[in-house]
Design a protein around this motif. Structure first.
Motif, PDB file in Angstrom:
ATOM      1  N   TYR A   8       0.856  -1.190   0.000  1.00  0.00           N
ATOM      2  CA  TYR A   8       0.000   0.000   0.000  1.00  0.00           C
ATOM      3  C   TYR A   8       0.890   1.238   0.000  1.00  0.00           C
ATOM      4  CZ  TYR A   8      -3.391   3.421   1.852  1.00  0.00           C
ATOM      5  OH  TYR A   8      -4.186   4.520   2.062  1.00  0.00           O
ATOM      6  N   THR A  10       1.071   5.388   0.011  1.00  0.00           N
ATOM      7  CA  THR A  10       0.445   6.711   0.108  1.00  0.00           C
ATOM      8  C   THR A  10       1.181   7.647  -0.837  1.00  0.00           C
ATOM      9  OG1 THR A  10       1.888   7.568   1.854  1.00  0.00           O
ATOM     10  CG2 THR A  10      -0.048   6.291   2.557  1.00  0.00           C
ATOM     11  N   ILE A  34      -3.335   5.423  -2.232  1.00  0.00           N
ATOM     12  CA  ILE A  34      -4.213   6.580  -2.080  1.00  0.00           C
ATOM     13  C   ILE A  34      -3.439   7.827  -2.476  1.00  0.00           C
ATOM     14  CG2 ILE A  34      -3.548   6.956   0.346  1.00  0.00           C
ATOM     15  CD1 ILE A  34      -6.442   7.805   0.905  1.00  0.00           C
ATOM     16  N   LEU A  50      -7.540   4.570  -4.568  1.00  0.00           N
ATOM     17  CA  LEU A  50      -8.598   5.443  -4.063  1.00  0.00           C
ATOM     18  C   LEU A  50      -8.097   6.883  -4.120  1.00  0.00           C
ATOM     19  CD1 LEU A  50     -11.358   5.885  -2.595  1.00  0.00           C
ATOM     20  CD2 LEU A  50     -10.056   5.829  -0.457  1.00  0.00           C
ATOM     21  N   GLN A  51      -8.848   7.729  -4.783  1.00  0.00           N
ATOM     22  CA  GLN A  51      -8.505   9.151  -4.762  1.00  0.00           C
ATOM     23  C   GLN A  51      -9.044   9.735  -3.460  1.00  0.00           C
ATOM     24  OE1 GLN A  51      -9.503  11.287  -8.331  1.00  0.00           O
ATOM     25  NE2 GLN A  51      -8.612  13.202  -7.615  1.00  0.00           N
ATOM     26  N   GLY A  52      -8.139  10.070  -2.564  1.00  0.00           N
ATOM     27  CA  GLY A  52      -8.546  10.523  -1.244  1.00  0.00           C
ATOM     28  C   GLY A  52      -7.390  11.163  -0.506  1.00  0.00           C
ATOM     29  N   ALA A  59     -10.854   7.213   4.765  1.00  0.00           N
ATOM     30  CA  ALA A  59     -10.319   6.952   3.426  1.00  0.00           C
ATOM     31  C   ALA A  59      -9.076   6.064   3.510  1.00  0.00           C
ATOM     32  CB  ALA A  59      -9.994   8.270   2.727  1.00  0.00           C
ATOM     33  N   SER A  63      -8.857   2.211   1.964  1.00  0.00           N
ATOM     34  CA  SER A  63      -7.914   1.939   0.876  1.00  0.00           C
ATOM     35  C   SER A  63      -6.761   1.047   1.309  1.00  0.00           C
ATOM     36  CB  SER A  63      -7.370   3.250   0.308  1.00  0.00           C
ATOM     37  OG  SER A  63      -6.790   4.052   1.319  1.00  0.00           O
TER      38      SER A  63
END
Length: 348
Positions: A8, A10, A34, A50-52, A59, A63
């Motif tokens: 994941y 960021t 994200i 995820l656009q967040g 969020a 995600s």
């Protein structure tokens, strides 16, 4: 069942985010992530995105679900407002690491910066040297590292990487100024003599270090590491390589820092400078870190020198120059506004 791991990320739409995504996908990992900005790359269908906002715990929670490890690259850069820098770089880091802990994820790699050393009085810099951030960004990066240390104490494995300024495909930002002037056949001004040694880093070498932090034993990686090129010359010689590559016979033109820096300070107050203090205050000084610790613990072996990294980035710039969205932006993936420097072009 599958043993493919999901990483994941960021800030996955950013310069480091897309390069890391490609690096991981090529090595058999799955990627989720994200970002405030849409992930507008050909790899869009190959990742879970995820656009967040990392400042939104819900969020981040949604995600991050199903991830095996986290790489925290998201940050508000120095040209953002101090409020956005603090809320993103400090509070955002706290939210990301808390969600990782809550979801039972064992490892979260944090991308910090050598900006935490401020304007030091010696080189090379070691991880044990004092930290002293310049400006809101430098101070926030120090606080974010303190957040990481708190989560280490709570049982999370949090390798902290302090990379030098890194370049490579997709990197624009301040380097786009050099590349634009070189491609137009201009000389290029430099703050100071240019005889200072200024270490950079290729983004692929940074990705190498990140993967080491994701895969090696926790006892080896749960620490703080400087990451930079192993081979680098002077600022003048490394930047001259880009002008030589452009083929117009142009040169780096040094200007005394004692004259230029006060002018840039005034231009910054007038909002006419494309550079922030940490750049123009350190551009004429030596700036390099020891990477011995990463070489020992992470088996870090940089493949690119400063020149290699700059030229690889410049060639990418030439291939994509026609697609850049004009003169504007504050992230590394768009050219920065040149402001007063645009007027100075006529003299070079």
């Amino acid at each position: 069942m599958t043993d493919r791991k999901t990483i994941y990320i960021t800030g996955v739409s950013g310069f480091l985010g897309i390069n890391l995504t490609r690096y991981l996908l090529a090595r058999g990992y799955d990627v989720s992530g994200i970002d405030l900005v849409d992930f507008a790359y050909p790899e869009r269908e190959r990742i879970a995105f995820l656009q967040g906002d990392i400042r939104d715990p819900d969020a981040v929670k949604r995600s991050m679900a199903g991830a095996d490890a986290v790489v925290h690259t998201a940050a508000a850069l120095p040209l953002y407002s101090p409020e956005d820098i603090y809320s993103t770089d400090v509070e955002g880091t706290r939210i990301v690491l808390q969600q990782a802990l809550d979801q039972g994820i064992r490892r979260a790699v944090h991308i910090s910066s050598t900006a935490v050393y401020g304007v030091p009085d010696h080189h090379p810099l070691y991880e044990s040297d004092p930290v002293s951030g310049v400006g809101a960004y430098g101070r926030a990066k120090i606080e974010a590292e303190q957040v990481c240390l708190d989560f280490r104490r709570r049982g999370l494995c949090v390798p902290i990487l302090r990379p030098k300024s890194f370049v490579g495909p997709e990197r624009l930002g301040v380097f786009a100024i050099l590349y634009e002037w070189a491609s137009e056949g201009r000389n290029f001004p430099m703050i100071g003599s240019g005889n200072n040694r200024y270490q950079l880093l290729d983004v692929e070498d940074l990705c190498q270090a990140i993967v080491a932090c994701l895969t090696l034993d926790e006892a080896r990686v749960n620490d703080t590491f400087n990451i930079g090129a192993a081979e680098f010359g002077t600022m003048k010689s490394d930047y001259q390589a880009v002008l030589d590559e452009a083929g117009f016979g142009k040169r780096i033109v040094p200007f005394p820092a004692a004259l230029v820096v006060p002018v840039l300070r005034v231009l910054e107050v007038l909002k006419l400078s494309p550079l922030y203090p940490w750049i123009y205050e350190t551009a004429s000084k030596d700036s390099f870190v020891s990477i011995e610790k990463a070489q020992r613990a992470l088996d870090f072996r940089p493949q690119f020198s400063n020149r290699d990294a700059l030229l690889r980035n410049y060639r990418w710039y030439l291939q994509h120059k026609s697609s850049f969205a004009g003169d504007g932006g504050v992230t590394h993936r768009v050219p920065w506004k040149q402001k007063a420097l645009k007027l100075a072009k006529v003299f070079f």
